[in-house]
Enzyme design. Structure first.
Site, PDB file in Angstrom:
ATOM      1  N   LYS A 193       0.833  -1.204   0.000  1.00 27.49           N
ATOM      2  CA  LYS A 193       0.000   0.000   0.000  1.00 27.49           C
ATOM      3  C   LYS A 193       0.876   1.267   0.000  1.00 27.49           C
ATOM      4  CE  LYS A 193      -3.549  -2.782   0.739  1.00 27.49           C
ATOM      5  NZ  LYS A 193      -4.786  -3.008   0.053  1.00 27.49           N
TER       6      LYS A 193
HETATM    7  C1  LIG Z   1      -5.600  -4.043   0.776  1.00 29.02           C
HETATM    8  C2  LIG Z   1      -7.087  -4.040   0.669  1.00 29.02           C
HETATM    9  C3  LIG Z   1      -7.913  -4.364   1.766  1.00 29.02           C
HETATM   10  C4  LIG Z   1      -7.388  -4.744   3.128  1.00 29.02           C
HETATM   11  O1  LIG Z   1      -6.432  -5.708   3.113  1.00 29.02           O
HETATM   12  P1  LIG Z   1      -5.685  -6.233   4.428  1.00 29.02           P
HETATM   13  O2  LIG Z   1      -4.726  -7.205   3.879  1.00 29.02           O
HETATM   14  O3  LIG Z   1      -6.709  -6.860   5.314  1.00 29.02           O
HETATM   15  O4  LIG Z   1      -5.042  -5.075   5.109  1.00 29.02           O
HETATM   16  C5  LIG Z   1      -9.284  -4.273   1.597  1.00 29.02           C
HETATM   17  N1  LIG Z   1      -9.829  -3.902   0.434  1.00 29.02           N
HETATM   18  C6  LIG Z   1      -9.087  -3.591  -0.633  1.00 29.02           C
HETATM   19  C7  LIG Z   1      -9.769  -3.162  -1.884  1.00 29.02           C
HETATM   20  C8  LIG Z   1      -7.686  -3.673  -0.569  1.00 29.02           C
HETATM   21  O5  LIG Z   1      -6.954  -3.386  -1.646  1.00 29.02           O
END
Ligand SMILES: *Cc1c(COP(=O)(O)O)cnc(C)c1O
Length: 394
Positions: A193
């Site tokens: 991210k």
């Molecule tokens: C990264 C992401 C999440 C959350 O992911 P985690 O691995 O639980 O932190 C949720 N929704 C979307 C669209 C994502 O790209």
């Protein structure tokens, strides 16, 4: 499959494979984590509140609760707006599976609607038309960092939980920062991210009561002033450690630089790939809306074998991934809810043709050029010509 097995695709010596994503971590991050380790206060310590305060200030939110993942944050946010057994949550099938799974955790039903072919976000008109007596929430995802049409969704009067996990740095159509409209909005900090805490997430909102509930439910249902032996509601362990929060604080300090670097790589890609008429690139910002750059996803033309393209890019040392597979077509969703191909044709078409290509702040023109050449080569061969990577690069 190893690249060496295909003589024609052998990489020139010294060319490292290019990964899909790569975090930016430096001395500040190391120092911040070390300080927490030396303090001995690894969890439920001062870094949690500090990270929450700084993050909320950054995105213009009144409240923030750090949690163990984006998924955990979405789960608690749905509970906070009242989603429970038998309810329906309107959401998009074109997303990471977590955004639909969280409704199922509460024995609610994810109700999908198709997506807008340009922004790839859930179609707000179709979402509004799907609202019914059981609808407890709408969960829009700002897919690939591009803001969903939140103003239209607000007109329905249905509680909204925003999946902003990909959209840090983005802005809505009115120019205000994603997350600043008061609805619970969730960001995530996995290593790919915009900023990372290793694993982690945060729920922001404009409502003190939402924060109080989430702060309790992330910590086994304990109220802040309550003895640890008593709990007045059901809770979870969705806490984020002080180690992770310290990392998050250091990452926030460099957020402007990280976002600018991602935007720079995106413009390098647009320059390099813009002339390849077979490719559909991410939509450009419209009006005052702004994408918070997260991934670079291109759509291949119909008729190209997408999975083979991914394999061939791999043989060139270029990581690529189908992105996103449609959620309603995953085995669990077909079996459990009876979803089938044909129900959301725009999502299915885009999802069948989309691949994520390498995208991270440290990418330079050299890497972008290598990805471009590999893509050209894959497209050339997909059209039946025998243009090799070497010929293209001359
Ligand atoms: C990264 C992401 C999440 C959350 O992911 P985690 O691995 O639980 O932190 C949720 N929704 C979307 C669209 C994502 O790209």
């Amino acid at each position: 499959m190893s690249a060496g097995a295909h003589g024609r695709h052998e990489r020139p010596a010294g060319q490292e494979p290019i990964p899909l994503a790569r975090p930016v971590l430096g001395a500040r991050e190391e120092q911040a984590v070390l300080e927490v380790l030396r303090s001995g206060h690894l969890s439920l310590g001062p870094r949690v509140a500090e990270f929450e305060r700084r993050f909320a200030a950054r995105v213009g939110a009144a409240q923030a609760s750090a949690v163990s993942s984006g998924t955990a944050g979405l789960h608690l946010a749905l509970r906070a707006v009242g989603v429970g057994e038998g309810a329906e949550v309107i959401t998009t099938p074109f997303s990471f599976v977590a955004s639909a799974n969280v409704a199922i955790y509460e024995r609610a039903r994810p109700v999908f609607v198709d997506i807008d072919p340009l922004t790839l976000n859930l179609d707000a008109e179709q979402a509004a038309a799907a609202v019914g007596a059981r609808t407890a929430a709408i969960l829009p995802v700002h897919v690939f960092g591009y803001p969903a049409d939140i103003e239209r969704l607000e007109q329905t009067g249905v509680p909204i939980v925003e999946d902003a996990c990909e959209a840090l740095g983005g802005a809505y159509a009115d120019g205000s920062a994603v997350g600043s409209r008061g609805h619970p909005a969730v960001f995530a900090f996995y290593a790919n991210k915009q900023i990372t805490t290793g694993e982690g997430g945060i729920v922001i909102s404009g409502d003190r009561a939402v924060k109080e509930r989430i702060d309790s439910e992330r910590n086994q249902g304990r109220a802040p002033n309550m003895d640890w032996l008593d709990h007045d509601r059901l809770g979870f362990n969705y806490r984020l450690s002080d180690i992770a929060c310290a990392l998050g604080i250091a990452q926030l300090e460099r957020l402007d630089g990280l976002l600018a670097a991602r935007a720079r790589v995106a413009s390098l890609y647009r320059e390099a790939l813009g002339d390849i008429r077979e490719l559909t690139l991410p939509c450009e910002d419209s009006g005052r809306a702004r994408r918070g750059w997260f991934v670079y996803v291109v759509q291949l033309p119909a008729g190209v074998d997408r999975d083979r393209a991914v394999t061939e890019l791999g043989a060139h040392g270029i990581a690529a991934k189908p992105y996103f597979p449609a959620i309603h077509l995953m085995s669990y969703y077909r079996q459990e809810f009876g979803y089938r191909r044909g129900q959301f044709p725009v999502c299915e078409d885009v999802s069948d043709r989309s691949i994520a290509i390498p995208f991270y702040p440290q990418m330079g023109e050299g890497e972008v050029a290598r990805v471009t050449q590999a893509l050209l080569s894959v497209l050339g061969r997909a059209r039946g010509s025998q243009v090799s990577l070497a010929a293209r690069s001359r």
